[in-house]
Design a protein around this motif. Structure first.
Motif, short mmCIF file in Angstrom:
data_model
loop_
_atom_site.label_atom_id
_atom_site.label_comp_id
_atom_site.label_asym_id
_atom_site.label_seq_id
_atom_site.Cartn_x
_atom_site.Cartn_y
_atom_site.Cartn_z
N UNK A 45 49.12 -20.75 -19.30
CA UNK A 45 50.56 -20.95 -19.48
C UNK A 45 51.35 -20.14 -18.45
N UNK A 46 50.84 -18.94 -18.11
CA UNK A 46 51.52 -18.13 -17.09
C UNK A 46 51.44 -18.81 -15.72
N UNK A 47 50.30 -19.42 -15.42
CA UNK A 47 50.15 -20.13 -14.15
C UNK A 47 51.06 -21.35 -14.10
N UNK A 48 51.16 -22.06 -15.23
CA UNK A 48 52.05 -23.23 -15.31
C UNK A 48 53.48 -22.82 -15.01
N UNK A 49 53.94 -21.69 -15.60
CA UNK A 49 55.30 -21.23 -15.37
C UNK A 49 55.49 -20.77 -13.92
N UNK A 50 54.50 -20.06 -13.39
CA UNK A 50 54.64 -19.47 -12.05
C UNK A 50 54.77 -20.55 -10.98
N UNK A 51 53.96 -21.61 -11.08
CA UNK A 51 53.93 -22.62 -10.03
C UNK A 51 54.66 -23.91 -10.44
N UNK A 97 54.18 -26.17 -12.93
CA UNK A 97 53.17 -27.22 -13.00
C UNK A 97 53.37 -28.10 -14.23
N UNK A 98 52.83 -29.29 -14.17
CA UNK A 98 52.67 -30.14 -15.34
C UNK A 98 51.32 -29.77 -15.97
N UNK A 99 51.36 -29.32 -17.22
CA UNK A 99 50.14 -28.81 -17.86
C UNK A 99 49.05 -29.87 -17.88
N UNK A 100 49.42 -31.13 -18.20
CA UNK A 100 48.41 -32.18 -18.28
C UNK A 100 47.74 -32.46 -16.95
N UNK A 101 48.54 -32.54 -15.87
CA UNK A 101 47.98 -32.79 -14.55
C UNK A 101 47.08 -31.65 -14.10
N UNK A 121 45.48 -29.47 -15.99
CA UNK A 121 44.25 -29.43 -16.78
C UNK A 121 43.29 -30.54 -16.35
N UNK A 122 43.81 -31.73 -16.09
CA UNK A 122 42.96 -32.87 -15.71
C UNK A 122 42.27 -32.63 -14.37
N UNK A 123 43.03 -32.13 -13.40
CA UNK A 123 42.46 -31.93 -12.07
C UNK A 123 41.41 -30.82 -12.03
N UNK A 124 41.47 -29.92 -13.01
CA UNK A 124 40.50 -28.81 -13.05
C UNK A 124 39.50 -28.96 -14.19
N UNK A 125 39.53 -30.15 -14.86
CA UNK A 125 38.59 -30.47 -15.94
C UNK A 125 38.63 -29.42 -17.05
N UNK A 178 38.80 -20.64 -9.34
CA UNK A 178 39.75 -21.23 -8.40
C UNK A 178 40.28 -22.53 -9.00
N UNK A 179 41.61 -22.60 -9.19
CA UNK A 179 42.25 -23.77 -9.78
C UNK A 179 42.94 -24.58 -8.70
N UNK A 180 42.76 -25.89 -8.75
CA UNK A 180 43.50 -26.80 -7.88
C UNK A 180 44.88 -27.01 -8.48
N UNK A 181 45.93 -26.75 -7.71
CA UNK A 181 47.30 -26.78 -8.24
C UNK A 181 47.88 -28.19 -8.14
N UNK A 182 47.25 -29.10 -8.86
CA UNK A 182 47.77 -30.48 -8.91
C UNK A 182 48.94 -30.55 -9.89
#
Length: 515
Positions: A476-482, A484-488, A490-494, A507-511
């Motif tokens: 959630x902190x990463x979602x706020x910082x960048x 992001x759309x949580x669903x996208x 989560x999907x791109x990083x499985x 390492x997370x892909x920031x899709x």
């Protein structure tokens, strides 16, 4: 506001009364009686002017009328002491009424320690349970909300966020709520729900901005999804207006929704909030599967998505601060929120009204208040003469003074009517310094159909494509910082719901991220 200290006037009047207190028998002529009656009329008129000035609350009236009224009262009392048949004690009774109606030194000024109390007179008079009214909530005995939630490190972390980088949002939420309080709080009170809970949800969902909408389709001050809204009577009212934007209707729906959730979830506010944010079906399944354990039980907590894990403590934290502002050094914004109605005397838009009203008594002006109180109107729509708008006594006073006539109204009309295209002029083809037409112009003087290549845009800093998870960092902190759309993400990083588990060093892909 007063230009003359009332204690000084009191000393003057008392001394005058002492000097004239010995009764003397006088034969009173008709002339004396008429003169005494005239003085009484002057005193009554001065009192009325003073009281009207207290209510008017505009720049000039605040400064000049009260002082003139007090000067007139002093002159009347002095004349009364010399006039046969004039009842000086009655004159002083008028002054005493004025003294009681006037704030004393330090009350309500920026240097006092008084908080901005919730004015029960501003609220609807519908019957509500005594334990749920604002006075009870703010008392030590009535803090049912405090006893119903767990004050733990997660809530403390939420309080820290509200008091640091999110403090402006908290202040905005409170100010916006105060304008709508008389519309929203009665629904929670009728249902026996703490008003603090309403404020916490409002602050987290929308900051009290009625027209906020989410990418998922939730709209309004309390962010109802279409299907959930329909279950509780919200949606298109037949005129094209979605009542999810309506403060009173959405508060009533939210109160009903929470009562329903709490009945299913053993009156747990945290689990009910989890259902409000993460889905009532999920909340009920988790509750039953755990045998009725608390939201803060590790096995229960882990079954909710990251957004809900963040949402619940943040709502509780905002509600806690609503109840304990002084403990945390909070001075809420002063808000004149007594309801009033404006009937437009000429066509206007909310943009135009915002300009001509100014921002006296408010840091940011009154556009947000007008939009929140009148959600059917877009800010740039011209409303016809006779349109009735919900407002406050201060807004109504400023409207009557500045938005019905005068220079400020003319400026507002001019500014709203202005547009960029009207600033452009077309004279003819450009000429060189020698006076010849620009190369390529034809005999008619028309410019050639030729365009310069567009300037290359300045290179923008590259957005990060990946992010390495740091120790203690949550999704959630990463979602706020960048952003992001949580669903996208989560999907791109499985990452699988509901845990969305991540580990330090991953390492997370920031899709789906903007930042």
């Amino acid at each position: 506001m007063l230009v003359r200290p009332l204690p000084a006037l009191a000393a003057f009047f008392i001394a005058l009364l002492a000097a004239t207190s010995t009764p003397v028998a006088h034969a009173q002529s008709k002339r004396d009686l008429a003169a005494a009656a005239t003085l009484q009329q002057r005193m009554d008129a001065a009192e009325k002017r003073y009281r009207d000035a207290l209510l008017a609350e505009d720049e000039e009236t605040d400064g000049t009328v009260p002082g003139a009224a007090l000067t007139e009262m002093q002159a009347v009392v002095a004349a009364c002491a010399k006039q046969k048949g004039c009842e000086l004690p009655k004159m002083l009774a008028t002054y005493e009424r004025l003294l009681k109606a006037t704030p004393q030194d330090g009350e309500g000024d920026p240097g006092s320690e008084d908080e901005d109390p919730i004015d029960e007179a501003d609220l609807a008079t519908d019957y509500v349970p005594g334990s749920a009214d604002a006075a009870a909530l703010l008392s030590e005995e009535g803090q049912r909300f405090v006893r119903m939630v767990q004050f733990n490190p997660a809530v403390q972390a939420g309080i820290r966020r509200w008091l640091t980088d999110m403090r402006p949002s908290l202040m905005d939420s409170y100010e916006n709520y105060r304008y709508m309080q008389h519309l929203m709080s009665p629904a929670f009170k009728r249902n026996g729900l703490p008003e603090a809970l309403l404020f916490g949800i409002l602050a987290k969902e929308s900051n009290g901005k009625v027209h906020v909408g989410s990418r998922a389709g939730a709209i309004g001050p309390l962010q109802f999804m279409p299907a959930t809204g329909r279950r509780f009577g919200l949606g298109n009212d037949g005129t094209g207006f979605d009542t999810r934007y309506d403060a009173a209707a959405s508060a009533d729906a939210a109160a009903q929704y929470l009562v329903e959730r709490m009945a299913q979830l053993d009156n747990s506010i945290e689990l009910s909030l989890a259902g409000y944010n993460g889905g009532e079906g999920r909340a009920l399944r988790v509750y039953r599967g755990s045998g009725g354990r608390s939201f803060w039980d590790a096995d229960v907590y882990s079954q909710f998505p990251a957004e809900t894990k963040d949402y619940v403590p943040m709502v509780v934290a905002a509600a806690w601060l609503f109840l304990h502002p002084k403990e945390y050094g909070i001075r809420w914004p002063k808000v004149n929120s007594r309801p009033a109605v404006i009937r437009l005397q000429q066509p206007a838009s909310i943009y135009e009204l915002t300009i001509c009203l100014g921002n006296y008594g408010s840091r940011d002006g009154y556009m947000r208040a007008l939009r929140n109180l009148n959600p059917r109107w877009s800010a740039d729509s011209t409303m016809p003469v006779g349109t009735t708008l919900n407002a406050t006594t201060r807004i109504a006073s400023l409207y009557n003074r500045y938005c019905t006539r005068g220079q400020r109204l003319q400026l507002a009309e001019q500014l709203v009517a202005s547009n960029v295209q009207s600033a452009l002029v077309r004279i003819g083809p450009m000429t060189s310094a020698s006076g010849e037409a620009s190369a390529g112009a034809d005999a008619s003087g028309a410019a050639p159909t030729q365009f310069a290549p567009p300037a290359k845009p300045k290179p923008q800093p590259a957005k990060p494509k990946t992010h390495k998870v740091k120790r203690g960092e949550t999704l959630s902190a990463i979602v706020r910082r960048f952003d992001c759309d949580l669903g996208d993400l989560a999907k791109s990083n499985k990452l699988k719901a509901p845990k969305y588990a991540i580990r330090p060093g991953q390492s997370l892909t920031l899709a789906g991220c903007k930042g």
